[in-house]
Write an enzyme that holds these catalytic residues in place. Structure first.
Site, PDB file in Angstrom:
ATOM      1  CG  HIS A 306      20.961  11.320  -6.175  1.00  0.00           C
ATOM      2  ND1 HIS A 306      21.759  10.516  -5.390  1.00  0.00           N
ATOM      3  CD2 HIS A 306      20.530  12.327  -5.381  1.00  0.00           C
ATOM      4  CE1 HIS A 306      21.796  11.026  -4.182  1.00  0.00           C
ATOM      5  NE2 HIS A 306      21.072  12.119  -4.135  1.00  0.00           N
ATOM      6  CG  ASP A 363      17.381  19.588  -4.923  1.00  0.00           C
ATOM      7  OD1 ASP A 363      16.879  19.985  -3.866  1.00  0.00           O
ATOM      8  OD2 ASP A 363      18.551  19.178  -5.015  1.00  0.00           O
TER       9      ASP A 363
HETATM   10  N1  CMC Z   1      21.371  16.302 -17.045  1.00  0.00           N
HETATM   11  C1  CMC Z   1      22.021  15.761 -18.114  1.00  0.00           C
HETATM   12  N2  CMC Z   1      22.967  14.806 -18.016  1.00  0.00           N
HETATM   13  C2  CMC Z   1      23.257  14.373 -16.786  1.00  0.00           C
HETATM   14  C3  CMC Z   1      22.618  14.859 -15.643  1.00  0.00           C
HETATM   15  C4  CMC Z   1      21.641  15.859 -15.794  1.00  0.00           C
HETATM   16  N3  CMC Z   1      21.013  16.375 -14.742  1.00  0.00           N
HETATM   17  N4  CMC Z   1      23.134  14.241 -14.548  1.00  0.00           N
HETATM   18  C5  CMC Z   1      24.052  13.389 -14.990  1.00  0.00           C
HETATM   19  N5  CMC Z   1      24.144  13.463 -16.358  1.00  0.00           N
HETATM   20  C6  CMC Z   1      24.979  12.639 -17.248  1.00  0.00           C
HETATM   21  C7  CMC Z   1      26.426  13.085 -17.201  1.00  0.00           C
HETATM   22  O1  CMC Z   1      26.687  14.097 -18.156  1.00  0.00           O
HETATM   23  C8  CMC Z   1      27.148  11.792 -17.491  1.00  0.00           C
HETATM   24  O2  CMC Z   1      27.041  11.538 -18.860  1.00  0.00           O
HETATM   25  P1  CMC Z   1      28.239  10.758 -19.634  1.00  0.00           P
HETATM   26  O3  CMC Z   1      28.309   9.406 -19.013  1.00  0.00           O
HETATM   27  O4  CMC Z   1      27.815  10.749 -21.061  1.00  0.00           O
HETATM   28  O5  CMC Z   1      29.479  11.576 -19.405  1.00  0.00           O
HETATM   29  C9  CMC Z   1      26.295  10.748 -16.778  1.00  0.00           C
HETATM   30  O6  CMC Z   1      24.970  11.302 -16.722  1.00  0.00           O
HETATM   31  C10 CMC Z   1      26.744  10.442 -15.364  1.00  0.00           C
HETATM   32  O7  CMC Z   1      26.827  11.663 -14.682  1.00  0.00           O
HETATM   33  P2  CMC Z   1      27.870  11.987 -13.552  1.00  0.00           P
HETATM   34  O8  CMC Z   1      28.197  13.431 -13.598  1.00  0.00           O
HETATM   35  O9  CMC Z   1      29.007  11.019 -13.585  1.00  0.00           O
HETATM   36  O10 CMC Z   1      27.023  11.652 -12.285  1.00  0.00           O
HETATM   37  P3  CMC Z   1      27.300  12.202 -10.862  1.00  0.00           P
HETATM   38  O11 CMC Z   1      26.977  11.131  -9.934  1.00  0.00           O
HETATM   39  O12 CMC Z   1      28.653  12.784 -10.732  1.00  0.00           O
HETATM   40  O13 CMC Z   1      26.285  13.444 -10.784  1.00  0.00           O
HETATM   41  C11 CMC Z   1      24.717  14.984 -10.057  1.00  0.00           C
HETATM   42  C12 CMC Z   1      25.283  13.564  -9.897  1.00  0.00           C
HETATM   43  C13 CMC Z   1      23.582  15.159  -9.071  1.00  0.00           C
HETATM   44  C14 CMC Z   1      25.826  16.008  -9.714  1.00  0.00           C
HETATM   45  C15 CMC Z   1      24.231  15.171 -11.515  1.00  0.00           C
HETATM   46  O14 CMC Z   1      23.246  14.227 -11.823  1.00  0.00           O
HETATM   47  C16 CMC Z   1      23.720  16.593 -11.776  1.00  0.00           C
HETATM   48  O15 CMC Z   1      24.508  17.488 -12.060  1.00  0.00           O
HETATM   49  N6  CMC Z   1      22.361  16.832 -11.660  1.00  0.00           N
HETATM   50  C17 CMC Z   1      21.814  18.153 -11.804  1.00  0.00           C
HETATM   51  C18 CMC Z   1      21.958  18.929 -10.489  1.00  0.00           C
HETATM   52  C19 CMC Z   1      21.032  18.400  -9.428  1.00  0.00           C
HETATM   53  O16 CMC Z   1      19.843  18.193  -9.659  1.00  0.00           O
HETATM   54  N7  CMC Z   1      21.560  18.237  -8.201  1.00  0.00           N
HETATM   55  C20 CMC Z   1      20.793  17.773  -7.048  1.00  0.00           C
HETATM   56  C21 CMC Z   1      21.208  16.391  -6.609  1.00  0.00           C
HETATM   57  S1  CMC Z   1      20.067  15.610  -5.467  1.00  0.00           S
HETATM   58  C22 CMC Z   1      20.060  16.532  -4.036  1.00  0.00           C
HETATM   59  C23 CMC Z   1      21.381  16.849  -3.444  1.00  0.00           C
HETATM   60  O17 CMC Z   1      22.240  15.995  -3.308  1.00  0.00           O
HETATM   61  O18 CMC Z   1      21.556  18.001  -3.077  1.00  0.00           O
END
Ligand code: CMC
Length: 433
Positions: A306, A363
């Protein structure tokens, strides 16, 4: 004296006002920085940018705190209901008995769709994604309620909110019925909000759907948990669209489109599809974890991680417990629950997820509950949208009231071609084609 931060660049110092929130969150106001220094700040994905001051919802991602108008989510989950939470978010305080009754009556009186609006369903292919229909139908409401689409007074906002909150449920149920070729079922005024949603989706003219009290409560609770989450992608979209002066229904229609994506509200559907993949035997839990960690692949563990929570999402904690409760009262068995629990256990003990503070989000478990109730996968994000609606309305109201409307218009750092001259078609290089 007001606190300031100092930025030193090109041998000049700029004093930037510091903004402190109710819970001591700290921000630096850079709104005048470009005018004074020529510099903008660059923050793709807005990971560190505050777009507004807001008094609706507070989150502390490090501690796993979520409060609507100051009230902790756990307390609302235990003591309140979705319609009361909607009132709380939109108006800033819990409703009195009079307010509650007036809003409930407005919801009841606005549950039906205009007969011509109902005909819009006929224009969609039967297998349309319900989020596409929802976004289109909510936008179409602007045509049926042109005055209330741009509400000004409190009473207009209350009526517009009632139209949206009541009709979104009818649109949802009708789109489900259309996908199954079943007749539309109308709401009953004696039913609660969640009960009517289930009744309109699952009752048949010859066979009323018996709503189990625990299922009714579970749906209501899910809606409460989704009701707001400060400046998330869809809410920021609603506020951004509103900032151009667009009407409430059009702004919310855009929010629904933003929510649809699999990184946001579409993640509940994607999370179940991932569990189904594992169950089908095409891939096992360990391989999934390996793929999620592989930096060469764009694959992510859905329902995990998240932007704000670097701790267990407080909503996921409630949903995990709720899923076990719903399964037990319905005597429902789902192998996907065991897979989800195994996936969570493995991920939470894996250094990759521990170091990045990745936990199950809202989710991860919600889809399992929807499945147990019989909601099809493509409608999971629709339930999210119904829940998020009061938050969107509250943010539209906050962004537009008191003539504070300021056009949201980010800047950029241009990295394209430097100035170049136009080349007539006869003289263009053919190398590229
Ligand atoms: N699986 C594997 N790696 C992950 C995941 C995941 N679900 N989420 C983040 N990471 C890794 C990412 O690859 C990065 O790694 P590194 O530092 O080595 O490059 C690190 O964690 C930080 O990730 P980020 O992309 O900078 O984090 P963010 O704040 O941009 O992403 C997110 C948040 C929700 C988009 C992401 O965690 C994700 O894609 N999750 C899966 C989709 C999901 O479940 N979405 C629902 C979110 S909650 C409800 C809502 O808001 O709708």
């Amino acid at each position: 004296m007001k606190k300031t931060a100092t930025l030193k660049v090109d041998n000049r110092e700029y004093k930037l006002p510091v903004v402190i929130g109710t819970e001591k969150e700290k921000g630096i106001d850079i709104s005048k920085l470009r005018a004074e220094s020529g510099y903008i700040t660059l923050d793709p994905g807005y990971t560190n940018t505050g777009s507004c001051e807001s008094s609706i919802t507070y989150t502390d991602g490090e501690k796993g705190i979520l409060r609507y108008r100051g009230i902790p989510i756990d307390e609302l989950a235990q003591k309140s209901d979705f319609i009361e939470v909607a009132d709380l978010l939109i108006w800033g305080s819990l409703p009195t008995k009079v307010m509650r009754k007036r809003f409930t009556d407005l919801l009841t009186n606005n549950a039906l769709l205009h007969e011509s609006l109902k005909h819009h369903f006929e224009g969609f292919p039967f297998d349309s994604h319900p989020m596409a229909m929802l976004s289109a139908m909510v936008n179409a409401l602007s045509c049926y309620h042109p005055v209330l689409a741009m509400p000004h007074s409190s009473s207009e906002i209350e009526k517009a909110a009632a139209i949206l909150i009541s009709k979104i449920r009818t649109i949802t149920a009708f789109s489900y019925k259309m996908s199954r070729g079943e007749p539309f079922i109308y709401p009953k005024s004696e039913f609660s909000y969640a009960e009517n949603l289930l009744h309109m989706m699952f009752s048949l003219p010859h066979e009323p759907y018996e709503v189990h009290p625990e299922v009714k409560r579970a749906v209501d609770l899910i809606l409460i948990l989704h009701a707001d989450h400060e400046q998330n992608c869809s809410t920021s979209t609603v506020r951004m669209v509103a900032s151009s002066g667009a009407n409430l229904f059009a702004s919310i229609s855009a929010g629904i489109a933003a929510l649809w994506g699999h990184l946001h509200g579409g993640a509940n559907q994607a999370a179940i599809e991932m569990l189904e993949d594992i169950h089908s035997g095409s891939i096992d839990v360990k391989q999934y974890i390996k793929m999620a960690k592989d930096k060469k692949s764009s694959f992510r563990l859905m329902g995990f991680g998240h932007r704000v929570y670097k701790n267990y999402d407080p909503r996921a904690k409630i949903l995990k417990k709720l899923s076990k409760n719903v399964f037990s009262v319905l005597k429902h068995k789902d192998p996907l629950l065991d897979i989800a629990l195994e996936l969570e256990d493995i991920a939470l003990s894996d250094p990759y997820f521990i170091e990045r503070k990745l936990y199950p989000n809202v989710d991860f478990y919600s889809g399992l509950i929807y499945r147990a109730i019989g909601v099809p996968k493509n409608m999971f994000p629709v339930f999210f949208a119904i829940g998020r609606l009061p938050g969107w309305i509250a943010h539209w109201k906050e962004a537009t009231e008191n003539n504070r409307l300021q056009l949201a218009r980010p800047r950029q750092i241009y990295v394209g071609h430097a100035k170049q001259n136009y080349v007539p078609i006869s003289k263009r290089s053919t190398k590229k084609s």
